[in-house]
Scaffold this active site. Structure first.
Site, PDB file in Angstrom:
ATOM      1  N   ARG A 170     -36.011 -38.738 -23.761  1.00  0.00           N
ATOM      2  CA  ARG A 170     -37.037 -38.078 -23.527  1.00  0.00           C
ATOM      3  C   ARG A 170     -38.439 -38.652 -24.716  1.00  0.00           C
ATOM      4  O   ARG A 170     -39.132 -37.557 -24.947  1.00  0.00           O
ATOM      5  CB  ARG A 170     -37.034 -36.529 -23.786  1.00  0.00           C
ATOM      6  CG  ARG A 170     -36.085 -35.902 -23.021  1.00  0.00           C
ATOM      7  CD  ARG A 170     -36.790 -35.812 -21.503  1.00  0.00           C
ATOM      8  NE  ARG A 170     -36.331 -34.858 -20.624  1.00  0.00           N
ATOM      9  CZ  ARG A 170     -35.166 -35.243 -19.654  1.00  0.00           C
ATOM     10  NH1 ARG A 170     -34.542 -36.502 -19.660  1.00  0.00           N
ATOM     11  NH2 ARG A 170     -34.929 -34.305 -18.989  1.00  0.00           N
ATOM     12  N   SER A 244     -37.225 -28.166 -17.999  1.00  0.00           N
ATOM     13  CA  SER A 244     -36.622 -28.121 -19.198  1.00  0.00           C
ATOM     14  C   SER A 244     -37.960 -27.907 -20.413  1.00  0.00           C
ATOM     15  O   SER A 244     -38.382 -28.598 -20.467  1.00  0.00           O
ATOM     16  CB  SER A 244     -35.662 -29.268 -19.724  1.00  0.00           C
ATOM     17  OG  SER A 244     -34.768 -29.391 -18.978  1.00  0.00           O
ATOM     18  N   GLU A 340     -39.714 -30.026 -25.400  1.00  0.00           N
ATOM     19  CA  GLU A 340     -39.773 -31.330 -24.825  1.00  0.00           C
ATOM     20  C   GLU A 340     -41.025 -31.222 -24.005  1.00  0.00           C
ATOM     21  O   GLU A 340     -41.681 -32.680 -23.534  1.00  0.00           O
ATOM     22  CB  GLU A 340     -38.477 -31.592 -23.668  1.00  0.00           C
ATOM     23  CG  GLU A 340     -38.851 -31.247 -22.244  1.00  0.00           C
ATOM     24  CD  GLU A 340     -38.336 -32.064 -21.383  1.00  0.00           C
ATOM     25  OE1 GLU A 340     -37.332 -32.985 -21.756  1.00  0.00           O
ATOM     26  OE2 GLU A 340     -38.346 -31.820 -20.100  1.00  0.00           O
TER      27      GLU A 340
HETATM   28  N1  EPU Z   1     -25.791 -24.044 -19.850  1.00  0.00           N
HETATM   29  C1  EPU Z   1     -25.670 -22.772 -20.332  1.00  0.00           C
HETATM   30  N2  EPU Z   1     -26.453 -21.697 -19.758  1.00  0.00           N
HETATM   31  C2  EPU Z   1     -27.378 -22.126 -18.959  1.00  0.00           C
HETATM   32  C3  EPU Z   1     -27.628 -23.328 -18.392  1.00  0.00           C
HETATM   33  C4  EPU Z   1     -26.724 -24.470 -18.950  1.00  0.00           C
HETATM   34  O1  EPU Z   1     -24.799 -22.442 -21.299  1.00  0.00           O
HETATM   35  O2  EPU Z   1     -28.033 -21.092 -18.540  1.00  0.00           O
HETATM   36  C5  EPU Z   1     -25.025 -25.311 -20.528  1.00  0.00           C
HETATM   37  C6  EPU Z   1     -23.801 -25.383 -19.410  1.00  0.00           C
HETATM   38  O3  EPU Z   1     -22.637 -25.838 -20.129  1.00  0.00           O
HETATM   39  C7  EPU Z   1     -24.064 -26.866 -18.890  1.00  0.00           C
HETATM   40  C8  EPU Z   1     -25.084 -27.329 -19.911  1.00  0.00           C
HETATM   41  O4  EPU Z   1     -25.712 -26.211 -20.397  1.00  0.00           O
HETATM   42  O5  EPU Z   1     -23.087 -27.391 -18.533  1.00  0.00           O
HETATM   43  C9  EPU Z   1     -26.106 -28.527 -19.555  1.00  0.00           C
HETATM   44  O6  EPU Z   1     -26.906 -27.998 -18.428  1.00  0.00           O
HETATM   45  P1  EPU Z   1     -27.446 -28.960 -17.613  1.00  0.00           P
HETATM   46  O7  EPU Z   1     -26.330 -29.737 -16.670  1.00  0.00           O
HETATM   47  O8  EPU Z   1     -28.279 -28.023 -16.396  1.00  0.00           O
HETATM   48  O9  EPU Z   1     -28.523 -30.007 -18.139  1.00  0.00           O
HETATM   49  P2  EPU Z   1     -29.590 -29.702 -19.142  1.00  0.00           P
HETATM   50  O10 EPU Z   1     -28.836 -30.496 -20.346  1.00  0.00           O
HETATM   51  O11 EPU Z   1     -29.670 -28.303 -19.656  1.00  0.00           O
HETATM   52  C10 EPU Z   1     -30.607 -31.631 -18.627  1.00  0.00           C
HETATM   53  C11 EPU Z   1     -31.976 -32.295 -18.433  1.00  0.00           C
HETATM   54  C12 EPU Z   1     -32.636 -31.961 -17.100  1.00  0.00           C
HETATM   55  C13 EPU Z   1     -31.686 -32.283 -16.115  1.00  0.00           C
HETATM   56  C14 EPU Z   1     -30.295 -32.029 -16.533  1.00  0.00           C
HETATM   57  C15 EPU Z   1     -29.339 -32.634 -15.567  1.00  0.00           C
HETATM   58  C16 EPU Z   1     -33.119 -32.255 -20.984  1.00  0.00           C
HETATM   59  C17 EPU Z   1     -33.917 -31.552 -21.877  1.00  0.00           C
HETATM   60  N3  EPU Z   1     -32.812 -31.664 -19.636  1.00  0.00           N
HETATM   61  O12 EPU Z   1     -30.671 -30.457 -18.966  1.00  0.00           O
HETATM   62  O13 EPU Z   1     -34.044 -32.520 -16.992  1.00  0.00           O
HETATM   63  O14 EPU Z   1     -32.095 -32.279 -14.883  1.00  0.00           O
HETATM   64  O15 EPU Z   1     -29.873 -32.414 -17.766  1.00  0.00           O
HETATM   65  O16 EPU Z   1     -29.315 -33.913 -15.793  1.00  0.00           O
HETATM   66  O17 EPU Z   1     -32.462 -33.291 -21.205  1.00  0.00           O
HETATM   67  C18 EPU Z   1     -36.139 -31.607 -17.151  1.00  0.00           C
HETATM   68  O18 EPU Z   1     -36.166 -32.374 -17.998  1.00  0.00           O
HETATM   69  O19 EPU Z   1     -36.993 -30.984 -16.658  1.00  0.00           O
HETATM   70  C19 EPU Z   1     -34.776 -31.434 -16.627  1.00  0.00           C
HETATM   71  C20 EPU Z   1     -34.678 -30.474 -15.493  1.00  0.00           C
END
Ligand code: EPU
Length: 348
Positions: A170, A244, A340
């Site tokens: 990022r 995010s 971010e």
């Molecule tokens: N989780 C929770 N609570 C929630 C949602 C998620 O505990 O309400 C935990 C779950 O364990 C889940 C983990 O968080 O497995 C990760 O969640 P997710 O797979 O949705 O990914 P993220 O790390 O929250 C990142 C990117 C997203 C991207 C997703 C999928 C960043 C800051 N964000 O989110 O990017 O779509 O991975 O690869 O790195 C964006 O930048 O706008 C964005 C959406």
């Protein structure tokens, strides 16, 4: 909405319609750019005033917390051209104002592969390298060859190679060192002619429910991601948000092991040697912020990493909500969440 013509500056323009977080704030000057040759004349007009400059693409990662005293350039240039092609890959030059997801669709229709995991990310092509957009196991920097644009101090053309762009999670040189001093006009991508697919990300694995990735093609991956994203991310036209809101924090292996011992269910990801990434969404949910409304703002009840508001929040209210989330996560885990999103303005 008023129709704005290219290269013409408008005074005290409301920025709400131009950002997906849609907070009320004006820009002292606002100028949409439809053609590259409109840029220098606009800059020359304001050169003597030394105004701060904010470049805007689709507005999905920029939040105006307060009125902006400078010049906002909204990049709306279009055009996609093939620069070179071999049996293995294609290099394609894309104008900064092209919609990101339309370009992903365009590339897949032509059987140029690589961007399928980055489907359905809001914003423009020019904004994609700034925060090195990433999702479902891929980052855009893996496919970037070169960035072309204008140095805003000298008004001269300047290119950045992938190496010079200092891409990381990022982050890039465009987000920090040359932010506000370089305007991206085109991005050159090198895309594969052969499908090299990645369905290892947990959400994708679950979606296909089979380890047989050979049966899945790139278009199916892109469609799966559209489906997954539409179910858990709010549509900004209905619920204002910037995707995010925080980065996933990185900790050393030692800190990660100590945290895992204390919180066995905490999701940790491999990132780079010696470090682990923690899901910020999990930390936020653990601290009770998921679905908790305060001053018109909340962390989204279907995904705790998305800060939303009800359409009536001010920049100050959103900033204070964000600060409370950061402080509360820090109190519990001694981990500092870093936004971010690009926030313009601040409060004490
Ligand atoms: N989780 C929770 N609570 C929630 C949602 C998620 O505990 O309400 C935990 C779950 O364990 C889940 C983990 O968080 O497995 C990760 O969640 P997710 O797979 O949705 O990914 P993220 O790390 O929250 C990142 C990117 C997203 C991207 C997703 C999928 C960043 C800051 N964000 O989110 O990017 O779509 O991975 O690869 O790195 C964006 O930048 O706008 C964005 C959406």
């Amino acid at each position: 909405m008023t129709a704005f013509s290219g290269g013409k500056c408008h005074e005290f323009t409301e920025m709400q319609p131009f950002t997906t977080m849609a907070l009320p704030a004006t820009a002292r000057f606002f100028c949409p750019i439809f053609h590259d040759d409109e840029i220098v004349p606009v800059l020359q007009q304001f050169y003597k005033d030394q105004l701060p400059i904010q470049i805007l693409g689709g507005g999905s990662n920029t939040i105006f917390l307060q009125d902006f005293p400078g010049l906002v350039l909204q990049i709306k240039t279009t055009g996609i051209e093939v620069v070179s092609e071999t049996a293995q890959d294609v290099v394609v030059r894309v104008a900064a104002g092209e919609n990101w997801d339309s370009f992903v669709k365009y590339s897949l229709q032509r059987e140029w592969f690589g961007l399928e995991n980055l489907a359905a990310i809001p914003g423009t092509v020019g904004a994609a390298p700034v925060q090195n957009i990433g999702a479902y196991g891929r980052e855009v920097s893996q496919f970037i060859e070169r960035i072309e644009g204008i140095d805003l101090d000298s008004f001269c053309r300047r290119d950045y190679t992938k190496l010079e762009s200092s891409f990381s999670y990022r982050d890039s040189i465009f987000k920090k060192k040359v932010s506000g001093r370089f305007l991206i006009q085109q991005v050159l991508f090198r895309l594969n002619k052969k499908e090299i697919l990645d369905t290892s990300y947990p959400d994708l694995k679950n979606f296909f429910n089979s380890p047989e990735t050979s049966q899945v093609n790139a278009i199916q991956i892109a469609n799966a991601i559209r489906d997954i994203r539409s179910k858990k991310l709010p549509a900004p036209e209905i619920i204002p948000n910037s995707g995010s809101f925080f980065q996933n924090p990185e900790v050393t292996e030692d800190v990660a092991s100590a945290l895992k011992e204390r919180y066995p269910e905490m999701p940790l990801y491999n990132h780079r040697p010696g470090y682990k990434k923690i899901a910020a969404a999990w930390l936020i949910e653990f601290c009770g912020w998921k679905g908790r409304w305060q001053n018109h703002c909340s962390m989204y009840d279907r995904h705790a990493l998305i800060l939303i508001h009800d359409g009536h929040a001010s920049g100050k209210e959103l900033y204070h909500y964000m600060t409370e989330v950061i402080e509360s996560v820090f109190r519990v885990f001694q981990i500092e969440l870093v936004p971010e999103v690009n926030m313009i303005g601040r409060f004490t």
